[in-house]
Design an enzyme around this catalytic site. Structure first.
Site, PDB file in Angstrom:
ATOM      1  N   ARG A 106      30.329  13.254 -89.469  1.00  0.00           N
ATOM      2  CA  ARG A 106      30.318  14.270 -88.403  1.00  0.00           C
ATOM      3  C   ARG A 106      31.021  13.651 -87.209  1.00  0.00           C
ATOM      4  NH1 ARG A 106      25.434  18.050 -86.224  1.00  0.00           N
ATOM      5  NH2 ARG A 106      26.019  19.027 -88.179  1.00  0.00           N
ATOM      6  N   HIS A 133      32.862  23.499 -90.363  1.00  0.00           N
ATOM      7  CA  HIS A 133      31.517  23.084 -90.802  1.00  0.00           C
ATOM      8  C   HIS A 133      31.317  23.646 -92.221  1.00  0.00           C
ATOM      9  CE1 HIS A 133      27.636  21.501 -90.621  1.00  0.00           C
ATOM     10  NE2 HIS A 133      27.054  22.236 -89.698  1.00  0.00           N
ATOM     11  N   GLN A 136      27.817  23.923 -93.966  1.00  0.00           N
ATOM     12  CA  GLN A 136      27.032  25.030 -93.417  1.00  0.00           C
ATOM     13  C   GLN A 136      27.410  26.343 -94.115  1.00  0.00           C
ATOM     14  OE1 GLN A 136      24.656  24.973 -90.607  1.00  0.00           O
ATOM     15  NE2 GLN A 136      24.264  26.917 -91.600  1.00  0.00           N
ATOM     16  N   ASP A 227      26.170  31.570 -83.364  1.00  0.00           N
ATOM     17  CA  ASP A 227      26.144  30.111 -83.166  1.00  0.00           C
ATOM     18  C   ASP A 227      26.078  29.887 -81.652  1.00  0.00           C
ATOM     19  OD1 ASP A 227      26.599  27.340 -83.337  1.00  0.00           O
ATOM     20  OD2 ASP A 227      28.744  27.529 -83.767  1.00  0.00           O
ATOM     21  N   CYS A 267      23.106  29.201 -87.535  1.00  0.00           N
ATOM     22  CA  CYS A 267      23.190  27.852 -88.126  1.00  0.00           C
ATOM     23  C   CYS A 267      22.187  26.896 -87.499  1.00  0.00           C
ATOM     24  CB  CYS A 267      24.609  27.306 -87.985  1.00  0.00           C
ATOM     25  SG  CYS A 267      25.185  27.305 -86.280  1.00  0.00           S
ATOM     26  N   ARG A 295      20.572  24.415 -96.774  1.00  0.00           N
ATOM     27  CA  ARG A 295      21.471  23.272 -96.569  1.00  0.00           C
ATOM     28  C   ARG A 295      21.157  22.181 -97.604  1.00  0.00           C
ATOM     29  NH1 ARG A 295      23.811  22.371 -91.655  1.00  0.00           N
ATOM     30  NH2 ARG A 295      24.939  20.858 -92.915  1.00  0.00           N
TER      31      ARG A 295
HETATM   32  N1   CP Z   1      23.363  23.498 -88.423  1.00  0.00           N
HETATM   33  C1   CP Z   1      23.512  22.192 -88.245  1.00  0.00           C
HETATM   34  O1   CP Z   1      24.525  21.585 -88.660  1.00  0.00           O
HETATM   35  O2   CP Z   1      22.471  21.584 -87.611  1.00  0.00           O
HETATM   36  P1   CP Z   1      22.418  20.099 -87.109  1.00  0.00           P
HETATM   37  O3   CP Z   1      23.378  19.974 -85.953  1.00  0.00           O
HETATM   38  O4   CP Z   1      20.993  19.870 -86.706  1.00  0.00           O
HETATM   39  O5   CP Z   1      22.840  19.178 -88.230  1.00  0.00           O
HETATM   40  N1  NVA Z   2      29.227  24.994 -83.118  1.00  0.00           N
HETATM   41  C1  NVA Z   2      28.096  24.101 -83.076  1.00  0.00           C
HETATM   42  C2  NVA Z   2      27.475  23.987 -84.435  1.00  0.00           C
HETATM   43  C3  NVA Z   2      26.235  23.153 -84.486  1.00  0.00           C
HETATM   44  C4  NVA Z   2      25.688  23.043 -85.864  1.00  0.00           C
HETATM   45  C5  NVA Z   2      28.556  22.755 -82.570  1.00  0.00           C
HETATM   46  O1  NVA Z   2      29.645  22.308 -82.959  1.00  0.00           O
HETATM   47  O2  NVA Z   2      27.847  22.141 -81.774  1.00  0.00           O
END
Ligand code: CP
Ligand code: NVA
Length: 308
Positions: A106, A133, A136, A227, A267, A295
Site C-alpha cells: 500500500r 484499490h 477492494q 468513499d 469501503c 475482503r
Molecule cells: N477499505 C480499506 O481498504 O480499509 P483500510 O484502509 O482499513 O485497509
Molecule cells: N480513497 C480512500 C480509500 C480508503 C480505503 C483512500 O485512499 O484513503
C-alpha cells in the site's frame, strides 16, 4: 472440486490484471472459502506486507487470509525497516523476493508499486495506491453477487470522489459488464485513462456514465456506493474538498430515488455526515460489514490463485 487456477499474470496491480473469467473464478473461490467448502494449504508460504499508509481492513484481512491458508505474514512497517530510511525500491524488492513468496504493498504513487513489481521475482499485490484499490473491488463485486445472484441488470452508482476506489470499481465493472454510474463534483472525475480503458472493454458503451448529478445517477440504481471525500495523503485539501462535495452526501432523499431494494456499500473508513448520513449508514440497506468481511474471502481466493 473447485481448485484455484493459476492466473495469466504474475502480479495484481490493477483490476485490469485479471480477465473476466479470472474475476468470476476468484469470486467463486471466495464463496467457497466463505462457506468453508474449500481448504487450501499453502504450506508456510510467506506474505510480506508493506504499508506506507494506514490500514485496518486490508492489513488484518490479508493476515487472517494467509493464516487460514496455512501461511505466514511479515508486517514490514516502513518506519521500523530500512524502507523508511530510503533504501531504493529496487533493492528492497530484490531482497524481499528472496524471503517472501508474495508481497502486498500500500503506497502513494502507483509508479512505486510498478517499480516493486518490476524488480520483485515474486507476485506483487496492490493493497491500495493513489490510482487503484483492486482488492477492494473484488470484495465489492462479491458482495453485489451475493445480494443479486448475478450481475445482469445491476446498476452500481458511486457518489463521491473519482479516486482509487472508484477507478477500480469502473475497471472491474467493465470486465464484468456491470452498469457503473459515477457522480462526482466537477474536477473530481475518475482518472481519464481508466475511463478510456473501461470504454474499450465495455461491449455496450452506455453502461458507463460519468456525471456531476447525484440525483440523476441514483435513479433506479441497485447499489449505492461511496468513499471518503479526502483520501489518505489529501489531509491538507480537506476544507476545499468538503466544500466541493456539498450535495454529494448519500442521504435518505438520494436513497429514496434508487431502486426500492437498493443496498448501500462503503469501503470504509466512513465519515458520517460527510459522504454518508448516519441514518443511511445504519439503515437496513447497509451491506457494509458483509462487504468488509468479504475482503478476507476474496483475498484468500486471490492469494491461493497467485500461489498455486
Ligand atoms: N477499505 C480499506 O481498504 O480499509 P483500510 O484502509 O482499513 O485497509
Ligand atoms: N480513497 C480512500 C480509500 C480508503 C480505503 C483512500 O485512499 O484513503
Amino acid at each position: 472440486m473447485l481448485k484455484p487456477n493459476k492466473l495469466a499474470k504474475n502480479n495484481f496491480l490493477s483490476s485490469l490484471d485479471l480477465s473476466t473469467n479470472e474475476i468470476i473464478h476468484i469470486l467463486e473461490l471466495s464463496k467457497n472459502f466463505k462457506n468453508k467448502k474449500l481448504n487450501i494449504d499453502l504450506n508456510n508460504k510467506a506474505l510480506g506486507l508493506i504499508f506506507d499508509k494506514s490500514s485496518t481492513r486490508t492489513r488484518v484481512s490479508f493476515q487472517v487470509a494467509m493464516s487460514r491458508l496455512g501461511g505466514i505474514t511479515i508486517d514490514l512497517n516502513p518506519t521500523t525497516s530500512q524502507i523508511g530510511r530510503g533504501e531504493p525500491i529496487k533493492d528492497t524488492a530484490r531482497v524481499l523476493s528472496r524471503y517472501c513468496d508474495v508481497i502486498a504493498i500500500r503506497t502513494f504513487n502507483h509508479s512505486d508499486l510498478e517499480e516493486y513489481a518490476k524488480w520483485s521475482t515474486k507476485p506483487v499485490i496492490n493493497a491500495l495506491t493513489d490510482l487503484e484499490h483492486p482488492c477492494q473491488a473484488l470484495a465489492d463485486f462479491l458482495s453485489i453477487q451475493e445480494e443479486f445472484n448475478d450481475f445482469k441488470d445491476v446498476v452500481l452508482t458511486f457518489i463521491g470522489d473519482g479516486n482509487n476506489v472508484a477507478n477500480s470499481l469502473i475497471l472491474c465493472g467493465a470486465l464484468l459488464g456491470v452498469e457503473v454510474r459515477i457522480a462526482c463534483p466537477k474536477g473530481y472525475e475518475p482518472n481519464t485513462s481508466v475511463i478510456n480503458k473501461a470504454y474499450e472493454i465495455y461491449k455496450n458503451k452506455n453502461l458507463l456514465k460519468i456525471s456531476n448529478d447525484p440525483s440523476k445517477a441514483v435513479l433506479g440504481a441497485n447499489v449505492l456506493y461511496t468513499d471518503v471525500w479526502s483520501s489518505m495523503g489529501e489531509e491538507n485539501q480537506k476544507a476545499e474538498k468538503d466544500k466541493a462535495f456539498e450535495g454529494f452526501t448519500i442521504d435518505s432523499d438520494l436513497v429514496n430515488k434508487a431502486d426500492k431494494d437498493a443496498i448501500i456499500l462503503h469501503c470504509l473508513p466512513a465519515y458520517r455526515s460527510k459522504e454518508i448520513t448516519d441514518e443511511v449508514f445504519e439503515s437496513k440497506k447497509n451491506r457494509i460489514f458483509d462487504q468488509a468481511e468479504n475482503r478476507l474471502h476474496a483475498q484468500q481466493a486471490l492469494l491461493s490463485c497467485l500461489l498455486s
